[in-house]
Write an enzyme that holds these catalytic residues in place. Sequence first.
Site, PDB file in Angstrom:
ATOM      1  N   ASP A 178       0.802  -1.226   0.000  1.00  0.00           N
ATOM      2  CA  ASP A 178       0.000   0.000   0.000  1.00  0.00           C
ATOM      3  C   ASP A 178       0.835   1.277   0.000  1.00  0.00           C
ATOM      4  OD1 ASP A 178      -2.508  -1.149  -0.195  1.00  0.00           O
ATOM      5  OD2 ASP A 178      -2.818  -1.256   1.965  1.00  0.00           O
ATOM      6  N   ASN A 217     -10.312  -0.036   0.007  1.00  0.00           N
ATOM      7  CA  ASN A 217     -11.400  -0.523   0.851  1.00  0.00           C
ATOM      8  C   ASN A 217     -11.089  -0.461   2.340  1.00  0.00           C
ATOM      9  OD1 ASN A 217      -9.534  -2.586  -0.118  1.00  0.00           O
ATOM     10  ND2 ASN A 217     -10.706  -4.040   1.119  1.00  0.00           N
ATOM     11  N   TYR A 218      -9.796  -0.651   2.704  1.00  0.00           N
ATOM     12  CA  TYR A 218      -9.456  -0.714   4.129  1.00  0.00           C
ATOM     13  C   TYR A 218      -9.110   0.644   4.705  1.00  0.00           C
ATOM     14  CZ  TYR A 218      -9.512  -5.522   5.605  1.00  0.00           C
ATOM     15  OH  TYR A 218      -9.930  -6.751   6.013  1.00  0.00           O
ATOM     16  N   ASP A 235      17.619   6.182  18.435  1.00  0.00           N
ATOM     17  CA  ASP A 235      18.906   6.721  18.899  1.00  0.00           C
ATOM     18  C   ASP A 235      18.799   6.806  20.417  1.00  0.00           C
ATOM     19  OD1 ASP A 235      19.773   6.947  16.300  1.00  0.00           O
ATOM     20  OD2 ASP A 235      20.026   9.122  16.332  1.00  0.00           O
ATOM     21  N   HIS A 273      -5.889 -12.433   8.664  1.00  0.00           N
ATOM     22  CA  HIS A 273      -7.296 -12.035   8.784  1.00  0.00           C
ATOM     23  C   HIS A 273      -8.223 -13.066   8.148  1.00  0.00           C
ATOM     24  CE1 HIS A 273     -10.416  -8.527   8.473  1.00  0.00           C
ATOM     25  NE2 HIS A 273     -10.907  -9.596   9.029  1.00  0.00           N
TER      26      HIS A 273
END
Lengths: 699, 699
Positions: free
Chosen positions: B338, B425-426, B492, B649
């Site tokens: 994505d 969609n997500y 760091d 999922h």
Amino acid sequence: MARTQFAAMLPLFLLLAALCGTASGASHPHPLDPLSPAEITAVRSAVLASPLVAARPLTFHYVGLDEPDKPDVLAYAARHSATRRRMVEPDALPRRAFVIARAGRASHELRVDVTNSSSPSVLSHAVHAAGPGFPTLTLEEQFDAVALPPKYAPFVESVRRRGVAMDDVLCAVFPVGWFGGEASASKRVAKMLCFVAGGTANFYARPIEGVTMVVDLDEMAIVEYRDRVRYPVPKAEGTDYRAGKAGAPLAGPEPAPGVVVQPEGSSGVHIDGHVVRWANWEFHVGFDMRAGTVMSLASVLDPDTGVRRRVLYRGFVSEVFVPYMDPVEEWYYRTFLDAGEYGLGLWAFPLQPGTDCPSNAAYFDGYYAGQDGKPVHNENMICVFERYAGDVAWRHTEAGFPGQLITEVRPDVTLVVRMVVSAGNYDYILDWEFKTSGSIRFVVSLTGLLEVKGTPYTHADQIKADAHGTLVAENTLAIYHDHYVTYHLDLDVDGTTNSFVKNFITTKRNSGNPTTGGAPTPRRSYWTVRREVAETEADGRVDIDSKPGDLLFVNPGKKTRMGNEAGYRLVSSGATAASVLAADDFPQRRASYSRTQVWVTPYNRSEKWAPGVYADQSTGEDGLAVWSARNRRIRNEDIVLWYTLGLHHIPYQEDFPVMPTLSGAFELRPSNFFERNPILRARVPSDGAHSQNCSCSVR
Amino acid sequence: MARTQFAAMLPLFLLLAALCGTASGASHPHPLDPLSPAEITAVRSAVLASPLVAARPLTFHYVGLDEPDKPDVLAYAARHSATRRRMVEPDALPRRAFVIARAGRASHELRVDVTNSSSPSVLSHAVHAAGPGFPTLTLEEQFDAVALPPKYAPFVESVRRRGVAMDDVLCAVFPVGWFGGEASASKRVAKMLCFVAGGTANFYARPIEGVTMVVDLDEMAIVEYRDRVRYPVPKAEGTDYRAGKAGAPLAGPEPAPGVVVQPEGSSGVHIDGHVVRWANWEFHVGFDMRAGTVMSLASVLDPDTGVRRRVLYRGFVSEVFVPYMDPVEEWYYRTFLDAGEYGLGLWAFPLQPGTDCPSNAAYFDGYYAGQDGKPVHNENMICVFERYAGDVAWRHTEAGFPGQLITEVRPDVTLVVRMVVSAGNYDYILDWEFKTSGSIRFVVSLTGLLEVKGTPYTHADQIKADAHGTLVAENTLAIYHDHYVTYHLDLDVDGTTNSFVKNFITTKRNSGNPTTGGAPTPRRSYWTVRREVAETEADGRVDIDSKPGDLLFVNPGKKTRMGNEAGYRLVSSGATAASVLAADDFPQRRASYSRTQVWVTPYNRSEKWAPGVYADQSTGEDGLAVWSARNRRIRNEDIVLWYTLGLHHIPYQEDFPVMPTLSGAFELRPSNFFERNPILRARVPSDGAHSQNCSCSVR
């Protein structure tokens, strides 16, 4: 724009809650209500008047509700639900108590009927003679025991040699555990450790290391004493955590205090006796000396049918196992079973309004039986509040429509039921969080004080061998340990008969060749779900870190319109440690259930306490692993989930002198329980919700 | 009691934030500030004016800050911190942009100096010709592409045969991935999928299954078409999620709306340009088209010394890998990256005040370059708010003192920085949560719409073979998939030079015999810590579910007074899934870093993007696994943590038509970083904090 004034509804809400409680109290108690003060008093009279236990003194170690049989309670709840709107109540069920008392060096089990609290009667009596183990220690005998050392000459000498003033010394009682042999099981003994409390409230940080005492709790006398080694007592400086005693308040900027205001009131939370109704949830909040909060009859409204559906019959923390990892004489036995040895309810103390729970919380008091059997009142023991954490319940932004952006968001508000157990040095914040999505989230937050060991070390460079802990301050080693919080969760997903399903994620290869069943694409692998339905208890034990997958409780008799079995699944959120002690080690035998996170057993009303009923000096002959070894059928049965939330705790300097909260959680999440997202049609907050102009005044 | 009125400080706070922003804007930008609209405009002019790229049309695919070298930024930050109180600013650093543009079928990389935005200059130019892969797709070319199908005769026929009106059809662009061969890598192509949007905003729920189109993005023409199979289009009913379109609002009781009020004002949050100061924290919030939120220079105040100490140089989401698990022709390639393919910043949309973020939030806008190079303004892209969740920062109740109960509680207030990415969609809610205890908590919450497959099935009983998903509605299969959100975290810890330490929990047996080194006690086992310091990158790869232990980033040159190395440790809170695809499968080769959750690499300013710079049609020849394979030294170096938060999922019916939020999280927690609990001396809330009488009016 109209300038509408909303009054803050908080005072009204509390009043309403109180009124509801009174209204309910006017008739009969809910069958799962904890024993009332009057009922505890009645139990005491019946036991003391009974000829079945002649020996004296008699001390009460456990007095709790002996809940009616599950079918009776379910029938009551169904009638209650049906009649609630007509303001008539179903017939009361018998009220009974289960008692463990000590008398004549024996543990007596009694069942007492208190349906009519003016004429209570003992229904049964048994002596726990054959098996090993003893009941929960009373608070009073611990107070009595810690008064012994200052008058015990060898200890006086040990203290003198360390240059400590006896007035500054404070002792605590530590269970002895069990380490083989028969002798230990015949006497009810405990160890005592002493600390220097002068100059700090944090006496745990200042152990008088090297001294071991054994107290006989029935004789109330010190029976063993050894001063093995003398280490410097860590200094008081830097150990206190009290405001004003921990140094000047932080000079830098701090977050601004905040208050949750509910402009339209908090009418969403209805408390009727011990029954809480909120949004789509209804449940009963009980209290037990040993378990603390007991949650029962949790059900959720189906938004599509308007029908209330069962989720959980009964849930509570069954045990908290905390083994320390230093094998030396003064530490090896520290393998606490906090619920069974100390009592989570006994060590829950009043919550502080505004800090332990936010300003919009309501509170439940609790009552337990003292050692003399009389009721003890504990104020603000459990709080209930709507949680506004700034979370989102669901949302979507759709950018796919040309020239149009669709955004729909529903903010999340949840309901938290909280108790805090301060089991000696540690504090466990135990939250049940109910979500409108149908989830129940269990959060355990650890804070409080470390259990530390005196040491000559003042710098890590001096440590050459395994120190079994972290040097957190001069002369102060914080010893490695574990926390295992075991939940007993009698899930009744949409009914009593459930199965346990393991949906394992399984990698498959794609041959690319349709003649061998492959898809004619260049994709070489994918995963799918291998479904296993647990047949017997052996299938119910799962190490959740070993294989990925979803673990579900389903009702095979209840399917969605699409034909999927109604279910709830377990979602872990960290804290998935399991015990790594050797299986043959004594503490591991006593808490052998801690080796895997998940166990599933058939419901049995006597199987409540993971290490067995008599946890103090237990030997592992009773408890979850023993029951599960019978390998009973769990498919299509009334089944119980035992889930252990675990942490291996390597301490760090930040945990000293008081530990910032460290949380672990898990969730029971509806999974094909509803036909679709149950909060799809949740109300959109009014436009005004984010543009409130609020002001506050101190009452 | 005095009745003091506090005005709600919210409007003043927003005003203050705006003023601070303006005040800072009057001088020069912080070297890590994202490119301003003027700077983006200057970049465009310079690129279009440059003779180095002659071909036209030229499209901008990435324009972002080319941040100065780390030592220069650290020196600037140190000077800035030192001079801040004197209201003078350190000298500005050069302002440079990194650009990826497409022209003449090639990807051009340009570095542009915009220090003086009226005379920008191209510093360097290169053509990405040799390697595979293409830059992020622009929004505009996706809009152009989806306009093609309705005019493409074969598609018109496919739609007609399905009885769907073309006016209702909406298409979307899906990256093709890479599945072997060289041909695919020479053309910049994508697949297109079409849906029926009539009657619902949730067109993803109504796929025109069976049709596959390939579009050449440089030619902007459909180059492949196939209508393989015809399944029923799932019905619109029950798919919409918009208020008023999803059916009548829930009839039952709902939670009451809540508003957080800060009676003493929210003066705790100071926003100065892109620098946020709150409580003991200071950090810089940036924005990038590809990464979304970029957090830099996070430092925390040491309460004991008053010194500000570094924690994190730079952190952002490097990639979100979402492979689906159906090998058939229409699904096998759906293995999204994505960030690299779509751009997380490009797909972040305005947050909704009051619902996406609570009423006390402040907002940052964002600017990115459109395909034409012109700046695009995105309002309310990031929000910052103090979170009052009812949590406890630390507490203890001490019952050990006779006749006295000590309870000290400090409530927890945290600061959340939130962005929401709606990648098709997500929806991913990406939170950075800063805690006064020194922890940074990263929360990923998944919600939004499922990607579903049309199917003839209308009931689970009809499914005989592997359906690769769950039947969530009639004719609607929600396909199994994963989410892997990979963070680039350049820690760091108290300075640049750090080491990665694995403290494994290791069981030891106790012989009971001192002559063999045992403790003379009956304890048979315990665990201790086996410390491993990672030498090279091979030691930096950890499967966190395989062995229990703590993973730390320490500064070997900075020790506590006790001699412990200053460190931060990683604490996972669920969502620890790693990819189970076969190592030789194409999507797994492209995202091979997804096989373990933890990677540690030496800092290299060019190593930002886990699957490589050119993620679209990438082949796995660039990226984290390739860099790590060089097995460079990571001990006592400037090192970077790459952490992948993962979920397998398996969809359930509740996830349809819009999914209730499912969260995973991890925490970076100070561990021997401070000498002791840094909030030990946190202010006790005033007595009034829980007894506020608040009222609100709608503005």
